[in-house]
Design a protein around this motif. Structure first.
Motif, short mmCIF file in Angstrom:
data_model
loop_
_atom_site.label_atom_id
_atom_site.label_comp_id
_atom_site.label_asym_id
_atom_site.label_seq_id
_atom_site.Cartn_x
_atom_site.Cartn_y
_atom_site.Cartn_z
N GLN A 9 30.69 58.76 51.82
CA GLN A 9 31.98 59.42 51.61
C GLN A 9 33.05 58.87 52.54
OE1 GLN A 9 31.22 63.57 52.16
NE2 GLN A 9 30.04 63.76 50.28
N ALA A 10 32.65 58.28 53.65
CA ALA A 10 33.61 57.81 54.64
C ALA A 10 34.09 56.38 54.38
CB ALA A 10 32.98 57.90 56.03
N GLN A 11 33.69 55.79 53.29
CA GLN A 11 34.10 54.42 53.00
C GLN A 11 35.62 54.32 52.88
OE1 GLN A 11 32.02 53.29 49.46
NE2 GLN A 11 30.29 52.47 50.60
N ALA A 12 36.16 53.24 53.35
CA ALA A 12 37.60 53.02 53.28
C ALA A 12 38.02 52.78 51.83
CB ALA A 12 37.98 51.83 54.13
N ALA A 13 39.26 53.08 51.55
CA ALA A 13 39.81 52.83 50.22
C ALA A 13 39.95 51.33 50.01
CB ALA A 13 41.16 53.52 50.10
N CYS A 14 40.05 50.94 48.77
CA CYS A 14 40.18 49.53 48.43
C CYS A 14 41.49 49.31 47.68
CB CYS A 14 38.98 49.11 47.57
SG CYS A 14 38.99 47.36 47.18
N TYR A 15 42.19 48.25 48.03
CA TYR A 15 43.48 47.92 47.44
C TYR A 15 43.49 46.45 47.04
CZ TYR A 15 44.68 52.21 49.83
OH TYR A 15 44.69 53.50 50.27
N ALA A 16 44.36 46.11 46.11
CA ALA A 16 44.54 44.72 45.70
C ALA A 16 46.03 44.42 45.67
CB ALA A 16 43.94 44.49 44.32
N ASP A 17 46.40 43.22 46.07
CA ASP A 17 47.77 42.79 45.84
C ASP A 17 47.73 41.75 44.73
OD1 ASP A 17 46.67 40.85 47.57
OD2 ASP A 17 48.52 40.55 48.67
N TYR A 18 48.76 41.77 43.91
CA TYR A 18 48.74 41.01 42.66
C TYR A 18 50.15 40.55 42.29
CZ TYR A 18 50.80 45.21 40.78
OH TYR A 18 51.66 46.26 40.56
N LYS A 19 50.20 39.67 41.30
CA LYS A 19 51.46 39.25 40.69
C LYS A 19 51.37 39.55 39.20
CE LYS A 19 52.68 35.71 44.00
NZ LYS A 19 53.01 34.30 44.21
N ALA A 20 52.49 40.00 38.63
CA ALA A 20 52.53 40.35 37.21
C ALA A 20 53.86 39.90 36.62
CB ALA A 20 52.35 41.85 37.02
N LYS A 21 53.90 39.82 35.28
CA LYS A 21 55.14 39.39 34.62
C LYS A 21 55.39 40.18 33.35
CE LYS A 21 53.41 36.02 31.33
NZ LYS A 21 53.80 34.89 30.54
N GLN A 22 56.64 40.16 32.93
CA GLN A 22 57.06 40.63 31.61
C GLN A 22 57.84 39.49 30.98
OE1 GLN A 22 59.43 44.18 32.30
NE2 GLN A 22 57.75 45.49 31.65
N ASP A 37 36.37 51.66 44.48
CA ASP A 37 35.45 50.96 45.38
C ASP A 37 34.54 50.02 44.60
OD1 ASP A 37 36.51 52.18 47.60
OD2 ASP A 37 34.94 53.71 47.74
N SER A 38 34.19 50.40 43.38
CA SER A 38 33.31 49.56 42.56
C SER A 38 34.01 48.29 42.08
CB SER A 38 32.82 50.36 41.35
OG SER A 38 33.92 50.76 40.55
N ALA A 39 35.33 48.21 42.26
CA ALA A 39 36.11 47.05 41.83
C ALA A 39 36.74 46.35 43.03
CB ALA A 39 37.19 47.49 40.85
N CYS A 40 36.08 46.43 44.17
CA CYS A 40 36.67 45.91 45.40
C CYS A 40 36.35 44.43 45.61
CB CYS A 40 36.22 46.75 46.59
SG CYS A 40 37.37 46.62 47.98
N ASP A 41 36.61 43.63 44.59
CA ASP A 41 36.57 42.17 44.66
C ASP A 41 37.60 41.69 43.64
OD1 ASP A 41 35.28 41.70 41.99
OD2 ASP A 41 33.57 42.65 42.96
N LYS A 42 37.95 40.44 43.69
CA LYS A 42 39.03 39.94 42.82
C LYS A 42 38.73 40.16 41.33
CE LYS A 42 41.29 36.51 45.74
NZ LYS A 42 41.72 35.12 45.80
N ALA A 43 37.52 39.87 40.90
CA ALA A 43 37.17 40.03 39.48
C ALA A 43 37.24 41.50 39.07
CB ALA A 43 35.79 39.45 39.20
N GLY A 44 36.70 42.38 39.89
CA GLY A 44 36.74 43.80 39.58
C GLY A 44 38.15 44.34 39.59
N ALA A 45 38.95 43.88 40.54
CA ALA A 45 40.34 44.33 40.61
C ALA A 45 41.12 43.89 39.37
CB ALA A 45 41.00 43.80 41.87
N LYS A 46 40.86 42.68 38.88
CA LYS A 46 41.52 42.20 37.66
C LYS A 46 41.20 43.12 36.49
CE LYS A 46 41.76 37.28 38.74
NZ LYS A 46 41.31 35.94 38.39
N LYS A 47 39.93 43.48 36.36
CA LYS A 47 39.50 44.36 35.26
C LYS A 47 40.13 45.74 35.37
CE LYS A 47 35.08 42.12 34.38
NZ LYS A 47 33.62 42.25 34.49
N ALA A 48 40.30 46.23 36.60
CA ALA A 48 40.89 47.55 36.80
C ALA A 48 42.41 47.54 36.61
CB ALA A 48 40.55 48.06 38.20
N LEU A 49 43.07 46.48 37.05
CA LEU A 49 44.53 46.45 37.03
C LEU A 49 45.14 46.02 35.69
CD1 LEU A 49 45.36 44.94 40.52
CD2 LEU A 49 45.84 47.25 39.71
N ALA A 50 44.51 45.09 35.00
CA ALA A 50 45.10 44.56 33.77
C ALA A 50 45.49 45.65 32.77
CB ALA A 50 44.19 43.51 33.15
#
Length: 86
Positions: A9-22, A37-50
Motif C-alpha cells: 500500500q505504501a508504494q509511490a505513485a507512478c507518472y509519465a511525461d509525454y508528447k501529444a499532437k492534434q 502502478d501496473s503501467a509504470c514503464d514506457k510500454a505500459g504508460a503508452k497503453k494507459a495514456l493513448a
C-alpha cells in the motif's frame, strides 16, 4: 504477512511525461499524467495514456519517461495546463 500488505500500500505513485499532437490545425503539447502502478514503464504508460488522450482528440506521440513523486515538481512548469490533466 501484514507487513507485506502494508508495504504494497505504501508504494509511490507512478507518472509519465509525454508528447501529444492534434491535427488541423497542428497543435503539440508536453504533459505529465499519473499512470497505474501496473503501467509504470514506457510500454505500459503508452497503453494507459493513448486512449485517455484520444478521448479528447489528441494523439500520443511518445512517452519520454516514467517516474515517481520525486519527479513531479521539476516537470510542473514545463507541462503547464497539461500537468496531471489526463
Amino acid at each position: 504477512i501484514l507487513g507485506l500488505a502494508l508495504a504494497g500500500q505504501a508504494q509511490a505513485a507512478c507518472y509519465a511525461d509525454y508528447k501529444a499532437k492534434q491535427d488541423d490545425p497542428l497543435r503539440l503539447h508536453y504533459g505529465v499524467a499519473q499512470v497505474p502502478d501496473s503501467a509504470c514503464d514506457k510500454a505500459g504508460a503508452k497503453k494507459a495514456l493513448a486512449p485517455r488522450l484520444a478521448a479528447e482528440g489528441w494523439t500520443l506521440l511518445n512517452v519520454l519517461s516514467v517516474f515517481g513523486d520525486e519527479g513531479l515538481d521539476e516537470r510542473k512548469s514545463s507541462a503547464g495546463e497539461y500537468f496531471l490533466r489526463f
